[in-house]
Every structure is written in structure tokens, then in C-alpha cells.
Design an enzyme around this catalytic site. Structure first.
Site, PDB file in Angstrom:
ATOM      1  CG  ASP A 108      49.074  84.707  78.173  1.00  0.00           C
ATOM      2  OD1 ASP A 108      49.441  83.583  77.802  1.00  0.00           O
ATOM      3  OD2 ASP A 108      48.744  84.966  79.344  1.00  0.00           O
ATOM      4  CD  GLU A 148      46.629 103.989  64.316  1.00  0.00           C
ATOM      5  OE1 GLU A 148      47.695 104.270  64.925  1.00  0.00           O
ATOM      6  OE2 GLU A 148      45.514 104.089  64.842  1.00  0.00           O
TER       7      GLU A 148
HETATM    8  C1  BGC Z   1      50.498  80.855  78.858  1.00  0.00           C
HETATM    9  C2  BGC Z   1      50.907  80.132  80.096  1.00  0.00           C
HETATM   10  C3  BGC Z   1      50.554  80.988  81.292  1.00  0.00           C
HETATM   11  C4  BGC Z   1      49.079  81.417  81.259  1.00  0.00           C
HETATM   12  C5  BGC Z   1      48.803  82.526  82.191  1.00  0.00           C
HETATM   13  C6  BGC Z   1      49.022  80.884  79.055  1.00  0.00           C
HETATM   14  O1  BGC Z   1      48.181  80.334  78.320  1.00  0.00           O
HETATM   15  O2  BGC Z   1      50.862  80.237  77.654  1.00  0.00           O
HETATM   16  O3  BGC Z   1      52.259  79.784  80.090  1.00  0.00           O
HETATM   17  O4  BGC Z   1      50.784  80.257  82.455  1.00  0.00           O
HETATM   18  O5  BGC Z   1      48.702  81.843  79.981  1.00  0.00           O
HETATM   19  O6  BGC Z   1      49.343  83.707  81.690  1.00  0.00           O
END
Ligand code: BGC
Length: 567
Positions: free
Chosen positions: A237, A286
Site C-alpha cells: 500500500d 529467501e
Molecule cells: C488504499 C486506500 C487507502 C490508502 C491509505 C490506498 O491507496 O488502496 O484504500 O485509503 O492507501 O492507506
């Protein structure tokens, strides 16, 4: 403790201990060379997929029960959006404990059973990792608040003194993606107004300071925890956000969100992030069976995205440039070419994605109803590389645009206008693509579970349910099933890194691809709202493989239709 991992039928209240080696070879999953290069990866949004305990919220047991559906659909891997312990300020993208499951989704036994069952069915599991920020309820942040300015725990986040005589103004002018300033002021332990902390998203999501070695060590350990649990990879993310420009310089103007994905920003896509991914790749490598990292990286250009998937870094990055392309043959051709051209030099597969939990579902976004959505999906699934399918797109679900305000939970919705002009953050309408899945024709939540889901489903969604569409040859679900089966059977679909464009009328995209077995597939997509002449090569094709809508060989290509042929 490892006994729990072996005995799924008798979970105890103790959490299972991840056991390195327990998943050394994934049973039931042969490891073809670099499976991820052409994989179809299905995104499950756990809150909205299936609710086994009937409390209105999807859960891991619900997902586990529906794994045979996913195996039958024909996908290769399942990516699960976050299920970690979280106060849910941003639907789980605010993690309070990276090694625990939120009780509303289940526990580590459920995760273990889910991973094992998936592997037994030949499915791989990719989990979401959220390293840019934690929850404000994370133990580190809570300790940072208690320990006060100058403490080692504060250095794991970005705490700064405010500007102005009394420190009353934020340390810089950065804006939150969800609207308003990217800084919130805290009170000192004695109650007086104190420092500010950085949060590129909601105030409940403080950004980590990735210059601090403890942060780096912690995430390497978290990676190993989940790899030892047996996961096949991570969707990372905000992969572009971890490192900030030195000194946290001002942007100099407002409206920063509008520059996202088109311009270089001091808080995104800094060169320093790549060192982190190189160290993660060493860990992934790994482990046996090709564990992968997938970057959610919003960058100004496809070439900048390619940097995340250099050979020593991650394996894939989402292609948001494709997602943002309108349904227009010339524009699609340009972005397909530039996506393939950017990835070729680094040897990474291109990815293709039309929908996810953050954007308007493509049936609605592309503006042409289910016919256009089906045509777009069939085009995407023919392209070389890896494709992402977001839960419900295989049912042709539309965006739910009329959710009542009181049902909404997207944190950006509540921060609309927080910066004054009402335009400075996301629109806050992401709940419309997160409405629970309809599984059956009838019942209070169309088989999702219980009497209703956490977001209300439209009353007519029974007709779009898995039950209603199964065995209906004209349904979108059966189209996806056939498309994924053909993609598995024909190496001309998915594998490789190039397309051979064919001459076609304006508004029609046509290409040829040859598989490793020498068999060629022809693909034509009519992006206009009128029938168009069939490209010559397609007219003389041997046989039709699949069409996104009604089509008789030899006739002009209908509006909003994609057809696959065997050459
Ligand atoms: C996720 C979102 C989230 C954001 C903050 C993103 O890009 O896909 O759903 O709100 O990151 O974590």
C-alpha cells in the site's frame, strides 16, 4: 504450537505460531516458471465478500467458504485487502497490529486455514501490507504520545514543532489525500498544545519515519511473519510514499491532490524508497516458490513506475495509467504501447487493472453500461502480462451511486472541504464500489450473510448474483469463466510482452498475439457506439474463441464489443 498449523479442525484459543518451512512447498500448486508474469489476480475486499457469522461484516471464514468459487472462476491468486487488527478509521488501512487479525474478520487460525485451503485449491494468496502509516492506536504511536518530544518513539513517526509564535501553524503546507492539512497537533503529556505529526491520509493514520532503523527492522520482521504463515506475496500500500524529501519542504501551493500521478511531489515517489524494496526482495527470495511484491505506486510516468519493478526490487506494479484511460481506441493503444515499452527494459510484466476498492467500478466509470464493461474486460484479459480483477466485476456490478450519507464510511467523505475549498481531497465516495457481493437471488443480503451488510445493497442485485448468473450462457459471470479458461489454455493470451497491431477502422483496436505453442490469437475491440467494419485479418480468422456480446462471424463488429479469434 506448530501442532495447530497441522490440525485445522481443532483450533485452540492460542494463536498459531508461524512456522518457517511449514509451507516450504505449496501443496497442490505446481510452481511454473514465474507464475506471476501472466497471473490473473482477484482482489477480495474482506469486509464485503462473504459474511460467515452473519454480523453484517465479511470475514475470513466467509472468504474461505467461497474459495471453491474463486478456483472455479479460474483465477491464479487472491489478493486480500487488509484484515489486520484495526480501529477501521480507513476500512483497515489503519493497522494497529500487523501480526494480528481484527476480531471482526476472525483470528490467525482462520488466516492459516484460509491460506492452506487456498493452496489446496491451487490458488495463491497475496496479503496487503500497509507500511506508509500505522493506526494512531498502534502501540508505537501511543507510546510516542506518552513519551513526549525528543523521545525515540516520536522519531519513528514525523513529529515536528509548529510554525508561528506559539507553534500554532502546521510545520509545512502539505495536504492530506483525504482533505485538509496533512498535520495534526497533539497535546503534550502535561496537557499543553505540543508538536504536530504528519499524516498523508486521515489523522488516524500517522506516517512512519522510514529514516528510523527500527521502522525498517520492524517491517522486515512483519514480512517474515506472513511469509512464514505461507503467503505468496504482498500488495504494498502507498509503496511510493515511504520516503519523504529531506527537510519536508513546502509545496508552495494548494490543490496538491490534483497533481497526484502526474507530477513529482516531495512526499511521493522519492528515490530513497527503492533501497527499501531492494532489501525486501532479498527476503522474498529467501523463500521457495517465488513470493512476490506488488507496488501500489502512483508515479508521474510509466517509466517512474518501472523503477519499482527492476530485477532486484518488486515483481509487479499496478498500471494506474491504464485504469485512468477512457474507452477510446487511440488512447488505449497509446497507453498499451507505452506500458509495454516502459516495462520491457526492466524485464517486468505489465499489469492491467480496470477496477479496485478505491475507484468507480468500470461498468459505471467507462459510461457504457455492462456491454462496454464486458468489452473492456475481454480486451484487458487478452493483453500480455498480469491482470487484476476486483470482486464483483465478474458479475458486472455497477457502482452504487445513491448510498445515503448516513451509510457512508469513507474517511475522505467526512473530511470533504476540511481545507476550505471543498476540492482539496478525494471525493470520499469510495463506498460505492465496496457494497457487499450478491451471492444468491433472494434473501435479506442476497447470500452475503445475515440480514444485511455493512453497506446497503441495491434491491435489484439478486438478478446480478452468482446464483442468478451461473449457467446462464449470456451472463457476465460465464463470460469471465470462459475467458479465464481460454487464457489458461492459450499461451497467446496473457504471456509475453508485446502485441502486433493490425490495421483497423477508426475507433477499433485490433492486434495479433502468438503463443509459445505457435498458435496465434486475434483480438478486436470496437470502442465506438456504432458497428464498425471487421479488420481484414479477423474476417479470415479460423474460428471465434469468445465475444463480449452477441456476434456472428463475418458481420461488422458491433458497438462496445471485443472478440477473440483463433487465427
Ligand atoms: C488504499 C486506500 C487507502 C490508502 C491509505 C490506498 O491507496 O488502496 O484504500 O485509503 O492507501 O492507506
Amino acid at each position: 504450537m506448530t501442532q495447530h498449523l497441522a490440525d485445522r479442525t481443532q483450533p485452540t484459543s492460542d494463536a498459531p505460531t508461524p512456522n518457517p518451512g511449514a509451507h516450504a512447498a505449496t501443496p497442490g500448486v505446481p510452481t511454473p516458471p514465474e507464475w506471476w508474469r501472466h497471473a490473473v489476480i482477484y482482489q477480495v475486499y474482506p469486509r464485503s465478500f462473504a459474511d460467515a457469522n452473519g454480523d453484517g461484516m465479511g470475514d475470513l471464514a466467509g472468504i474461505r467458504a467461497r474459495l471453491p468459487y474463486l478456483a472455479g472462476l479460474g483465477v491464479d491468486a487472491v489478493w486480500l485487502s487488509p484484515f489486520y487488527a484495526s480501529p477501521q478509521a480507513d476500512a483497515g488501512y489503519d493497522v494497529a497490529d500487523y501480526r494480528a487479525i481484527d476480531p471482526m474478520f476472525g483470528d490467525l487460525h482462520d488466516a492459516d486455514a484460509l491460506i492452506r485451503d487456498a493452496h489446496d485449491l491451487g490458488l495463491r494468496i497475496i496479503v496487503d501490507l500497509v507500511p506508509n502509516h500505522s493506526s494512531d492506536q498502534h502501540e508505537w504511536f501511543q507510546r510516542a504520545l506518552r513519551d513526549g518530544p525528543g523521545s525515540p518513539l516520536r522519531d519513528r513517526y514525523h513529529f515536528r514543532a509548529g510554525k508561528g509564535e506559539y507553534g500554532e501553524a502546521p510545520p509545512n503546507d502539505w495536504e492530506s489525500i483525504f482533505g485538509g492539512p496533512a498535520w495534526t497537533r497533539v497535546a503534550d503529556p502535561d496537557g499543553t498544545p505540543g508538536q504536530w505529526y504528519l499524516h498523508l491520509f486521515a489523522p488516524e493514520q500517522p506516517d512512519f519515519n522510514w529514516e528510523n532503523p527500527a521502522v525498517r527492522d520492524e517491517f522486515r520482521s512483519v514480512l517474515r511473519f506472513w511469509l512464514d504463515m505461507g503467503v505468496d506475496g504482498f500488495r504494498i500500500d502507498v509503496a511510493h510514499g515511504l520516503v519523504k524529501a529531506p527537510g519536508l519542504p513546502d509545496m508552495g501551493h494548494a490543490g496538491q491532490l490534483r497533481l497526484l500521478g502526474t507530477q513529482k511531489l516531495p512526499f511521493f515517489d522519492q528515490d530513497g524508497v527503492h533501497e527499501i524494496y531492494r532489501s525486501w526482495r532479498e527476503i522474498l527470495d529467501e523463500y521457495p516458490d517465488q513470493r512476490i511484491g506488488v507496488a501500489e505506486a502512483w508515479t508521474p510516468t510509466e517509466d517512474r513506475t518501472a523503477l519499482y519493478v527492476r530485477r532486484e526490487e518488486l515483481n509487479q506494479a499496478f498500471n494506474f495509467h491504464y485504469l485512468n484511460t477512457p474507452w477510446d481506441a487511440a488512447e488505449l493503444r497509446r497507453v498499451i504501447d507505452s506500458s509495454l515499452d516502459s516495462m520491457r527494459p526492466v524485464g517486468a510484466p505489465t499489469t492491467w487493472v480496470l477496477s479496485n476498492h478505491d475507484v468507480v467500478r468500470h461498468r459505471t466509470r467507462l459510461g457504457g453500461g455492462v456491454e462496454r464493461a464486458r468489452a473492456a474486460s475481454l480486451l484487458m484479459l487478452a493483453l500480455p502480462g498480469s491482470a487484476y480483477v476486483y470482486q464483483g466485476e465478474e458479475l458486472g456490478l455497477p457502482e452504487v451511486t445513491d448510498l445515503p450519507d448516513e451509510a457512508r464510511q469513507d474517511p475522505a467523505f467526512f473530511r470533504r472541504g476540511a481545507g476550505g475549498d471543498g476540492q482539496d481531497g478525494q471525493d470520499g465516495l469510495r463506498d460505492g464500489c465496496r457494497v457487499p457481493m450478491p451471492w444468491s437471488r433472494d434473501g435479506a443480503s442476497f447470500g452475503f450473510g445475515g440480514v444485511g451488510g455493512w453497506l446497503p445493497q441495491p434491491g435489484d442485485w439478486g438478478a446480478l448474483s452468482v446464483e442468478a448468473q451461473t449457467d446462464d450462457p449470456g451472463s457476465t459471470l460465464e463470460l469471465y469463466r470462459r475467458a479465464l479458461a481460454e487464457r489458461r489454455a492459450r499461451s497467446a493470451l496473457g504471456a509475453g510482452d508485446g502485441v502486433e497491431w493490425l490495421e483497423a477502422a477508426d475507433g477499433v483496436l485490433a492486434f495479433r498475439r502468438v503463443g509459445a505453442d505457435g498458435r496465434a490469437v486475434l483480438v478486436a475491440a470496437n470502442t465506438t457506439d456504432r458497428a464498425a467494419p471487421l479488420p481484414g485479418a479477423c474476417a479470415s480468422a479460423r474460428g471465434q474463441v469468445l465475444a463480449s456480446g452477441p456476434y456472428r462471424q463475418g458481420e461488422p463488429l458491433p458497438a462496445d464489443t471485443t472478440v477473440w479469434w483463433e487465427e
